[in-house]
Design a protein around this motif. Sequence first.
Motif, short mmCIF file in Angstrom:
data_model
loop_
_atom_site.label_atom_id
_atom_site.label_comp_id
_atom_site.label_asym_id
_atom_site.label_seq_id
_atom_site.Cartn_x
_atom_site.Cartn_y
_atom_site.Cartn_z
N UNK A 265 2.04 57.39 -10.13
CA UNK A 265 2.00 56.21 -9.27
C UNK A 265 3.05 55.19 -9.70
N UNK A 266 3.52 54.44 -8.73
CA UNK A 266 4.40 53.31 -8.96
C UNK A 266 3.59 52.07 -8.60
N UNK A 267 3.31 51.23 -9.59
CA UNK A 267 2.45 50.06 -9.38
C UNK A 267 3.24 48.78 -9.59
N UNK A 268 3.04 47.84 -8.68
CA UNK A 268 3.69 46.54 -8.80
C UNK A 268 2.63 45.45 -8.81
N UNK A 269 2.94 44.36 -9.52
CA UNK A 269 2.02 43.22 -9.61
C UNK A 269 2.84 42.00 -10.01
N UNK A 270 2.19 40.84 -10.00
CA UNK A 270 2.89 39.60 -10.33
C UNK A 270 1.98 38.65 -11.09
N UNK A 271 2.60 37.81 -11.88
CA UNK A 271 1.90 36.70 -12.52
C UNK A 271 2.25 35.46 -11.71
N UNK A 272 1.29 34.92 -11.01
CA UNK A 272 1.58 33.84 -10.08
C UNK A 272 2.13 32.62 -10.79
N UNK A 273 2.89 31.82 -10.07
CA UNK A 273 3.53 30.64 -10.65
C UNK A 273 2.52 29.65 -11.20
N UNK A 274 1.28 29.67 -10.67
CA UNK A 274 0.26 28.73 -11.13
C UNK A 274 -0.45 29.20 -12.40
N UNK A 275 -0.21 30.48 -12.80
CA UNK A 275 -0.90 31.01 -13.97
C UNK A 275 -0.41 30.30 -15.22
#
Length: 283
Positions: A265-275
């Motif tokens: 699998x190719x998984x993408x995610x993000x750490x939001x700017x508000x974190x």
Amino acid sequence: MEPETLKSAVRDRYAGFVKNNQSCCGPSTSCGCAPGDASLDLGYAAADLAAVPEGANLGLGCGNPVALAALKPGETVLDLGSGAGFDAFLAAQRVGPEGHVIGVDMTPEMIARATSLARKHGYGNVEFRLGDIEALPVDDASVDVILSNCVVNLTTDKAKAFREAFRVLKPGGRLQVSDLVLARPLPEALLEDMDAYAACVSGAMLKDDYLAAIRSAGFEGVAVAGERRFGLAELSPELLELARRRYPDMSREELELLARSVLSVQVEAAKTAKACCVPTCCG
């Protein structure tokens, strides 16, 4: 098995790849296969193979996270389990001289190979650090993008590895991971097979649990950007023969079901700017 026993087995196996220039990770490659052929099968272009120093590509991945990361000039990139530097060198070319790439790997032989290649070929924007991805030698909120290619499944505490990734990523940063996961649980005998663990199979998590671990670390927008299912047709004759010798009581149908239990699998995610930090420390 104890975590340190597993890590030692993995470290020894990957040290051997450096010494022998072999590839043997995952169900789509075989020991001694040509690393370039394996990488082309995983989505790398011939231009990618030609662009990196000889000896950087050992054919050990299970996808191409660099292609999906949309790297920009000037970004700081962290490669989890950087090996001999293949993805790190590709990332360095994309972020340019004003960018920076950090590779972290727990195998001294991998770090030595990658560091030597970086020096020899003048990669001034790349550095390689010896360390465990469950305890990254990287400052808090210091990188823009995290890449990883068929490595998290080898860790003994995957949730901790993702928490560490979240810690070092800047708010607004991105995670792009290629990895092996499971569609269904594996047979008990395989779970106790040290070679299967070091080969990226028996240590893999169920797909839903893997995605849940990323979300639990604090990441948002977790999504599967690509998925590939394997079968006996994708196994090399050598690997198939090894499976038959090790598990002689398994029928061909059982072996087929086992092979199809493994997904790339190719998984993408993000750490939001508000974190602000890891989930457990905010408040």
